[in-house]
Scaffold this motif. Structure first.
Motif, mmCIF file in Angstrom:
data_model
loop_
_atom_site.group_PDB
_atom_site.id
_atom_site.type_symbol
_atom_site.label_atom_id
_atom_site.label_comp_id
_atom_site.label_asym_id
_atom_site.label_seq_id
_atom_site.Cartn_x
_atom_site.Cartn_y
_atom_site.Cartn_z
ATOM 1 N N GLU A 93 25.608 -50.905 -29.365
ATOM 2 C CA GLU A 93 24.226 -50.981 -29.837
ATOM 3 C C GLU A 93 23.814 -52.443 -30.017
ATOM 4 O O GLU A 93 22.690 -52.723 -30.402
ATOM 5 C CB GLU A 93 24.096 -50.246 -31.171
ATOM 6 N N GLN A 94 24.722 -53.372 -29.780
ATOM 7 C CA GLN A 94 24.437 -54.789 -29.985
ATOM 8 C C GLN A 94 23.655 -55.368 -28.819
ATOM 9 O O GLN A 94 23.912 -55.019 -27.662
ATOM 10 C CB GLN A 94 25.735 -55.570 -30.183
ATOM 11 N N PRO A 95 22.737 -56.294 -29.097
ATOM 12 C CA PRO A 95 21.954 -56.883 -28.020
ATOM 13 C C PRO A 95 22.716 -57.920 -27.201
ATOM 14 O O PRO A 95 22.318 -58.239 -26.088
ATOM 15 C CB PRO A 95 20.771 -57.533 -28.729
ATOM 16 N N MET A 96 23.817 -58.470 -27.754
ATOM 17 C CA MET A 96 24.574 -59.465 -27.004
ATOM 18 C C MET A 96 25.977 -59.633 -27.580
ATOM 19 O O MET A 96 26.231 -59.272 -28.726
ATOM 20 C CB MET A 96 23.873 -60.824 -26.989
ATOM 21 N N PHE A 97 26.875 -60.168 -26.754
ATOM 22 C CA PHE A 97 28.226 -60.541 -27.154
ATOM 23 C C PHE A 97 28.382 -62.038 -26.890
ATOM 24 O O PHE A 97 27.626 -62.610 -26.104
ATOM 25 C CB PHE A 97 29.292 -59.820 -26.323
ATOM 26 N N VAL A 98 29.399 -62.648 -27.475
ATOM 27 C CA VAL A 98 29.783 -64.009 -27.123
ATOM 28 C C VAL A 98 31.037 -63.887 -26.267
ATOM 29 O O VAL A 98 32.043 -63.334 -26.708
ATOM 30 C CB VAL A 98 30.049 -64.886 -28.368
ATOM 31 N N SER A 99 30.960 -64.379 -25.051
ATOM 32 C CA SER A 99 32.070 -64.294 -24.106
ATOM 33 C C SER A 99 32.737 -65.659 -24.007
ATOM 34 O O SER A 99 32.067 -66.667 -23.776
ATOM 35 C CB SER A 99 31.545 -63.858 -22.740
ATOM 36 N N LEU A 100 34.058 -65.674 -24.190
ATOM 37 C CA LEU A 100 34.823 -66.914 -24.123
ATOM 38 C C LEU A 100 35.748 -66.880 -22.911
ATOM 39 O O LEU A 100 36.511 -65.927 -22.747
ATOM 40 C CB LEU A 100 35.651 -67.105 -25.390
ATOM 41 N N ARG A 101 35.695 -67.905 -22.081
ATOM 42 C CA ARG A 101 36.640 -68.081 -20.974
ATOM 43 C C ARG A 101 37.683 -69.076 -21.457
ATOM 44 O O ARG A 101 37.363 -70.215 -21.760
ATOM 45 C CB ARG A 101 35.934 -68.611 -19.736
ATOM 46 N N ILE A 102 38.924 -68.644 -21.504
ATOM 47 C CA ILE A 102 39.985 -69.432 -22.097
ATOM 48 C C ILE A 102 41.033 -69.729 -21.037
ATOM 49 O O ILE A 102 41.357 -68.877 -20.209
ATOM 50 C CB ILE A 102 40.570 -68.685 -23.311
ATOM 51 N N GLY A 103 41.589 -70.945 -21.074
ATOM 52 C CA GLY A 103 42.461 -71.439 -20.018
ATOM 53 C C GLY A 103 43.849 -70.847 -19.944
ATOM 54 O O GLY A 103 44.493 -70.943 -18.905
ATOM 55 N N SER A 104 44.343 -70.243 -21.020
ATOM 56 C CA SER A 104 45.693 -69.683 -20.962
ATOM 57 C C SER A 104 45.797 -68.452 -21.842
ATOM 58 O O SER A 104 45.039 -68.293 -22.805
ATOM 59 C CB SER A 104 46.725 -70.714 -21.417
ATOM 60 N N LEU A 105 46.754 -67.607 -21.521
ATOM 61 C CA LEU A 105 46.986 -66.404 -22.309
ATOM 62 C C LEU A 105 47.426 -66.771 -23.723
ATOM 63 O O LEU A 105 47.045 -66.108 -24.683
ATOM 64 C CB LEU A 105 48.022 -65.506 -21.625
ATOM 65 N N GLU A 106 48.195 -67.834 -23.861
ATOM 66 C CA GLU A 106 48.651 -68.271 -25.186
ATOM 67 C C GLU A 106 47.462 -68.641 -26.080
ATOM 68 O O GLU A 106 47.378 -68.201 -27.232
ATOM 69 C CB GLU A 106 49.597 -69.465 -25.051
ATOM 70 N N GLU A 107 46.539 -69.436 -25.548
ATOM 71 C CA GLU A 107 45.348 -69.807 -26.322
ATOM 72 C C GLU A 107 44.494 -68.579 -26.637
ATOM 73 O O GLU A 107 43.972 -68.444 -27.743
ATOM 74 C CB GLU A 107 44.491 -70.808 -25.540
ATOM 75 N N GLU A 123 38.938 -53.590 -27.966
ATOM 76 C CA GLU A 123 39.882 -53.399 -26.872
ATOM 77 C C GLU A 123 40.987 -54.441 -27.037
ATOM 78 O O GLU A 123 40.705 -55.639 -27.149
ATOM 79 C CB GLU A 123 39.200 -53.571 -25.519
ATOM 80 N N ASP A 124 42.213 -53.972 -27.069
ATOM 81 C CA ASP A 124 43.351 -54.883 -27.222
ATOM 82 C C ASP A 124 43.366 -55.921 -26.114
ATOM 83 O O ASP A 124 42.970 -55.640 -24.975
ATOM 84 C CB ASP A 124 44.670 -54.113 -27.190
ATOM 85 N N GLY A 135 40.204 -58.994 -23.828
ATOM 86 C CA GLY A 135 40.102 -58.167 -25.017
ATOM 87 C C GLY A 135 38.747 -58.332 -25.674
ATOM 88 O O GLY A 135 38.007 -59.274 -25.384
ATOM 89 N N ILE A 136 38.414 -57.395 -26.553
ATOM 90 C CA ILE A 136 37.131 -57.413 -27.254
ATOM 91 C C ILE A 136 37.395 -57.208 -28.738
ATOM 92 O O ILE A 136 38.145 -56.300 -29.118
ATOM 93 C CB ILE A 136 36.187 -56.298 -26.747
ATOM 94 N N ILE A 147 37.074 -61.912 -25.055
ATOM 95 C CA ILE A 147 38.074 -62.939 -24.778
ATOM 96 C C ILE A 147 38.585 -62.703 -23.358
ATOM 97 O O ILE A 147 39.065 -61.622 -23.044
ATOM 98 C CB ILE A 147 39.239 -62.861 -25.778
ATOM 99 N N ASN A 148 38.464 -63.714 -22.513
ATOM 100 C CA ASN A 148 38.798 -63.568 -21.107
ATOM 101 C C ASN A 148 39.597 -64.781 -20.653
ATOM 102 O O ASN A 148 39.098 -65.906 -20.713
ATOM 103 C CB ASN A 148 37.503 -63.460 -20.290
ATOM 104 N N VAL A 149 40.842 -64.567 -20.223
ATOM 105 C CA VAL A 149 41.662 -65.671 -19.717
ATOM 106 C C VAL A 149 41.231 -65.975 -18.296
ATOM 107 O O VAL A 149 41.141 -65.096 -17.450
ATOM 108 C CB VAL A 149 43.169 -65.312 -19.762
ATOM 109 N N HIS A 150 40.952 -67.249 -18.069
ATOM 110 C CA HIS A 150 40.536 -67.704 -16.744
ATOM 111 C C HIS A 150 41.419 -68.885 -16.356
ATOM 112 O O HIS A 150 41.079 -70.037 -16.603
ATOM 113 C CB HIS A 150 39.059 -68.127 -16.769
ATOM 114 N N GLU A 151 42.576 -68.565 -15.819
ATOM 115 C CA GLU A 151 43.509 -69.625 -15.409
ATOM 116 C C GLU A 151 43.100 -70.160 -14.057
ATOM 117 O O GLU A 151 42.738 -69.402 -13.163
ATOM 118 C CB GLU A 151 44.933 -69.066 -15.354
#
Length: 152
Positions: A93-107, A123-124, A135-136, A147-151
């Motif tokens: 029902e939310q109008p928006m999310f904040v999406s993060l592209r992160i460089g490594s799975l550890e981070e 979502e795990d 994950g969400i 949270i999205n890993v983008h290596e």
């Protein structure tokens, strides 16, 4: 053309200061904020001590802004709408999310764990078709983060 987008989150009922302090700790950033009083509102006005300008900045350039919506909102104003996963789809029902592209799975794992403190995992964080980690989470202030890993 040079464009950058900065999430600016509007908080209800005086939640900007605790939220920005939380994000400072999550992202290991520096916190800067000014109150309505700092910008000229009389000290005895109801919202004078609330945040009119707040910003968390990290050493690597991530910026997140927020402020307190003036006045008193209804008790349910600003509460997160439900976000859940069903049949491989995100329903919200939310109008928006904040999406993060992160460089490594550890981070990504570190940030995901920090954001889930008193929050809700939607979502795990796990491997997906497009990422080694996705994950969400909806944090305790009602903001949903992808949270999205983008290596590279």
């Amino acid at each position: 053309m040079s464009i950058s987008a900065i999430p600016h989150i509007n908080f209800a009922n005086g939640q900007a200061r605790p939220a920005l302090e939380f994000y400072k700790s999550v992202f290991d950033g520096d916190l800067l904020f000014h109150t309505y009083q700092d910008f000229g509102m009389p000290a005895d006005a109801p919202d004078a001590d609330r945040v009119v300008f707040g910003q968390v900045t990290t050493a690597d350039g991530f910026v997140l802004m927020g402020y307190d919506i003036p006045g008193v909102q209804e008790p349910d104003f600003g509460k997160p709408g439900s976000t859940r996963r069903a049949n491989g789809t995100t329903l919200t029902e939310q109008p928006m999310f904040v999406s993060l592209r992160i460089g490594s799975l550890e981070e990504a794992t570190t940030l995901f764990e920090r954001l889930t403190a008193s929050g809700t995992v939607v979502e795990d964080l796990a491997s997906s078709n497009w990422s080694p980690g996705f994950g969400i989470v909806t944090d305790r202030f009602g903001v949903t983060w992808l949270i999205n890993v983008h290596e590279e």
